[in-house]
Design an enzyme around this catalytic site. Structure first.
Site, PDB file in Angstrom:
ATOM      1  N   THR A 130      -8.848   4.987  -4.274  1.00 60.09           N
ATOM      2  CA  THR A 130      -8.002   5.676  -5.251  1.00 60.09           C
ATOM      3  C   THR A 130      -6.521   5.363  -5.076  1.00 60.09           C
ATOM      4  O   THR A 130      -5.703   5.737  -5.914  1.00 60.09           O
ATOM      5  CB  THR A 130      -8.196   7.206  -5.165  1.00 60.09           C
ATOM      6  OG1 THR A 130      -7.862   7.644  -3.830  1.00 60.09           O
ATOM      7  CG2 THR A 130      -9.632   7.582  -5.478  1.00 60.09           C
ATOM      8  N   LYS A 157     -10.995  14.948  -0.609  1.00 60.14           N
ATOM      9  CA  LYS A 157     -10.165  15.538  -1.667  1.00 60.14           C
ATOM     10  C   LYS A 157     -10.178  14.693  -2.941  1.00 60.14           C
ATOM     11  O   LYS A 157      -9.871  15.191  -4.029  1.00 60.14           O
ATOM     12  CB  LYS A 157      -8.722  15.728  -1.173  1.00 60.14           C
ATOM     13  CG  LYS A 157      -7.970  14.450  -0.907  1.00 60.14           C
ATOM     14  CD  LYS A 157      -6.552  14.731  -0.437  1.00 60.14           C
ATOM     15  CE  LYS A 157      -5.788  13.424  -0.189  1.00 60.14           C
ATOM     16  NZ  LYS A 157      -4.414  13.670   0.289  1.00 60.14           N
ATOM     17  N   SER A 158     -10.534  13.418  -2.817  1.00 62.15           N
ATOM     18  CA  SER A 158     -10.602  12.537  -3.995  1.00 62.15           C
ATOM     19  C   SER A 158     -12.031  12.308  -4.459  1.00 62.15           C
ATOM     20  O   SER A 158     -12.280  11.453  -5.317  1.00 62.15           O
ATOM     21  CB  SER A 158      -9.948  11.190  -3.676  1.00 62.15           C
ATOM     22  OG  SER A 158      -8.596  11.344  -3.351  1.00 62.15           O
ATOM     23  N   CYS A 171       2.744  -7.130   4.156  1.00 59.19           N
ATOM     24  CA  CYS A 171       3.015  -7.738   2.847  1.00 59.19           C
ATOM     25  C   CYS A 171       4.156  -8.752   2.899  1.00 59.19           C
ATOM     26  O   CYS A 171       4.061  -9.833   2.305  1.00 59.19           O
ATOM     27  CB  CYS A 171       3.322  -6.649   1.820  1.00 59.19           C
ATOM     28  SG  CYS A 171       4.540  -5.423   2.366  1.00 59.19           S
ATOM     29  N   GLN A 212      12.392  -5.708  -0.781  1.00 57.41           N
ATOM     30  CA  GLN A 212      11.034  -5.210  -0.933  1.00 57.41           C
ATOM     31  C   GLN A 212      10.943  -4.044  -1.919  1.00 57.41           C
ATOM     32  O   GLN A 212      11.709  -3.080  -1.846  1.00 57.41           O
ATOM     33  CB  GLN A 212      10.474  -4.810   0.427  1.00 57.41           C
ATOM     34  CG  GLN A 212      10.342  -6.013   1.366  1.00 57.41           C
ATOM     35  CD  GLN A 212       9.827  -5.660   2.751  1.00 57.41           C
ATOM     36  OE1 GLN A 212      10.343  -6.134   3.751  1.00 57.41           O
ATOM     37  NE2 GLN A 212       8.791  -4.843   2.822  1.00 57.41           N
ATOM     38  N   GLY A 224       5.630  -0.931  -1.970  1.00 62.95           N
ATOM     39  CA  GLY A 224       5.270  -1.149  -0.574  1.00 62.95           C
ATOM     40  C   GLY A 224       5.211   0.147   0.213  1.00 62.95           C
ATOM     41  O   GLY A 224       4.615   0.209   1.290  1.00 62.95           O
ATOM     42  N   PRO A 246      21.654  14.978 -15.904  1.00 64.96           N
ATOM     43  CA  PRO A 246      22.435  15.642 -14.842  1.00 64.96           C
ATOM     44  C   PRO A 246      21.953  17.039 -14.473  1.00 64.96           C
ATOM     45  O   PRO A 246      22.348  17.585 -13.451  1.00 64.96           O
ATOM     46  CB  PRO A 246      23.850  15.694 -15.436  1.00 64.96           C
ATOM     47  CG  PRO A 246      23.863  14.642 -16.501  1.00 64.96           C
ATOM     48  CD  PRO A 246      22.474  14.602 -17.048  1.00 64.96           C
ATOM     49  N   ARG A 267      14.853  -2.318   1.302  1.00 61.15           N
ATOM     50  CA  ARG A 267      14.130  -1.716   0.183  1.00 61.15           C
ATOM     51  C   ARG A 267      15.047  -1.742  -1.044  1.00 61.15           C
ATOM     52  O   ARG A 267      16.218  -1.342  -0.958  1.00 61.15           O
ATOM     53  CB  ARG A 267      13.734  -0.279   0.504  1.00 61.15           C
ATOM     54  CG  ARG A 267      12.783   0.335  -0.499  1.00 61.15           C
ATOM     55  CD  ARG A 267      11.376  -0.245  -0.407  1.00 61.15           C
ATOM     56  NE  ARG A 267      10.656   0.191   0.783  1.00 61.15           N
ATOM     57  CZ  ARG A 267       9.488  -0.316   1.162  1.00 61.15           C
ATOM     58  NH1 ARG A 267       8.912  -1.278   0.458  1.00 61.15           N
ATOM     59  NH2 ARG A 267       8.890   0.123   2.261  1.00 61.15           N
ATOM     60  N   HIS A 307       7.814  -8.303  -4.038  1.00 59.45           N
ATOM     61  CA  HIS A 307       8.744  -8.507  -2.926  1.00 59.45           C
ATOM     62  C   HIS A 307       9.421  -9.870  -3.067  1.00 59.45           C
ATOM     63  O   HIS A 307       8.774 -10.867  -3.413  1.00 59.45           O
ATOM     64  CB  HIS A 307       7.999  -8.487  -1.586  1.00 59.45           C
ATOM     65  CG  HIS A 307       7.557  -7.129  -1.138  1.00 59.45           C
ATOM     66  ND1 HIS A 307       7.814  -5.981  -1.845  1.00 59.45           N
ATOM     67  CD2 HIS A 307       6.872  -6.747  -0.012  1.00 59.45           C
ATOM     68  CE1 HIS A 307       7.298  -4.944  -1.177  1.00 59.45           C
ATOM     69  NE2 HIS A 307       6.726  -5.384  -0.080  1.00 59.45           N
ATOM     70  N   ASN A 348       3.469  -7.877  -4.159  1.00 61.19           N
ATOM     71  CA  ASN A 348       3.117  -7.336  -2.840  1.00 61.19           C
ATOM     72  C   ASN A 348       1.808  -6.567  -2.839  1.00 61.19           C
ATOM     73  O   ASN A 348       1.162  -6.425  -1.795  1.00 61.19           O
ATOM     74  CB  ASN A 348       4.235  -6.434  -2.312  1.00 61.19           C
ATOM     75  CG  ASN A 348       4.575  -5.299  -3.259  1.00 61.19           C
ATOM     76  OD1 ASN A 348       5.103  -5.530  -4.346  1.00 61.19           O
ATOM     77  ND2 ASN A 348       4.281  -4.075  -2.866  1.00 61.19           N
TER      78      ASN A 348
END
Length: 340
Positions: free
Chosen positions: A11, A39-40, A130, A157, A161, A180, A236, A243, A316
């Site tokens: 999932t 839970k899934s 990755c 990246q 990721g 805002p 990041r 990536h 990635n």
């Protein structure tokens, strides 16, 4: 006769991509099961034109299953991967848990396919980080020709990721900037990611590097050559998927940029897009959904005798994770399991 394949963590972003790629590449599977945490349980996921309902990983019996693609993180993998391996099911693990175990192969099929024979040690194969996966695809053919001594890499990246939470945080923060009345404080990341870049991925280590940077060093040495010196800065950026890496290499033998371009064009898994004109290069948004690692901006580094610079971009979630895992499964089938 085909294989029985379990996708563990079906999932999540990477698990779903694994299912997509198994179908796209027409992997010879007679049966595919989607596994997830309790839970899934019952969540529906797509596998080609089929819909699978997830089953409970905790109670699943791996006996009689051939391959398990794991995308659940190190903690859960530590519990379930040994169970699957002991039951005779080969585990291909996307977490970092087994990457540095000397008895477990760390594989990028275009780079070190012969390492697949090590699977007989523990019935587990590790999938690299990755950022490492796409880089070593580009390094290997150049290393074979000119012997790389040193690599200096800066990564850019995408937030995927960091999982679904990373994607959501970028999306929510971006919306909040134009509204805002709402503010989304950093949660997954240490600072605002929208309209920003963060020079920090994973935890800091004693020498000042981050663990992501350390991974690139250690994994490149294990996959390509332990003699290669690597230094990395991992960043990041506010990109959803894909990536990018700015890579500088120093080689023992001289390698002309034209020859490097031709070598890369002929190498598996690589697409060279390198025109010295506006738009004559590949950006992250253009690589999404593609199997290839794209190389652009190939040029000589005039500051050293034998140096090259180039730009490397890849999806990635694909080459950096799900695609490489499926390619390992294909390699496993061709070289070790040999069904059908």
């Amino acid at each position: 006769m085909g294989y029985r394949v379990a996708v563990v963590g079906a999932t999540g972003n990477v698990g779903r991509e694994m299912l997509n790629i198994l179908a796209e590449r027409q992997f010879p599977a007679d049966e595919v099961v989607a596994l997830a945490s309790r839970k899934s349980l019952g969540t529906e996921v797509s596998y080609g034109d089929k819909t699978l309902k997830t089953k409970d990983l905790d109670t699943f019996d791996f006996t009689g299953w051939d391959i398990a693609l794991f995308a659940i993180g190190s903690d859960a993998t530590k519990t379930y991967a040994p169970k699957a391996a002991k039951a005779g099911c080969v585990v291909i693990d996307n977490s970092s848990l087994y990457r540095y175990d000397p008895e477990i192969p760390l594989i990028v099929p275009e780079v070190n396919p012969d390492a697949i024979e090590m699977v007989k040690n523990k019935n587990i194969i590790a999938n690299p980080n990755c950022s490492t996966a796409q880089m070593v695809v580009a390094l290997k053919p150049l290393h074979d020709r000119a012997t790389i001594k040193r690599v200096v890499v800066s990564t850019y990246q995408s937030v995927s990721g960091a999982g679904k939470e990373g994607i959501d945080e970028l999306w929510d923060q971006t919306k909040s900037i134009y509204n805002p009345t709402s503010e989304v404080a950093p949660s997954k990341f240490t600072k605002q990611i929208a309209f920003n870049v963060i020079p920090h991925i994973d935890v800091f280590m004693e020498d000042g590097s981050t663990k992501e940077e350390w991974k690139m060093v250690a994994e490149t040495k294990k996959i390509v050559d332990p003699k290669i010196k690597v230094t990395a800065t991992c960043v990041r950026v506010p990109v959803f998927v894909g990536h990018s890496e700015s890579i500088n290499i120093e080689t023992v033998d001289h390698l002309d940029e034209e020859e490097a371009r031709e070598i890369l064009r002929e190498s598996p898994g690589i697409m060279v897009v390198d025109k010295r004109e506006d738009g004559g290069y590949t950006t992250p948004i253009e690589c999404v959904g593609d199997f290839a690692t794209f190389i652009s901006r190939i040029r000589q580094d005039s500051t050293i005798d034998n140096g090259l610079n180039f730009w490397c971009v890849s999806d990635n979630l694909r080459k950096g994770a799900a695609l490489n895992a499926v390619q390992i499964a294909e390699l496993l089938g061709n070289r070790v399991l040999k069904k059908g």
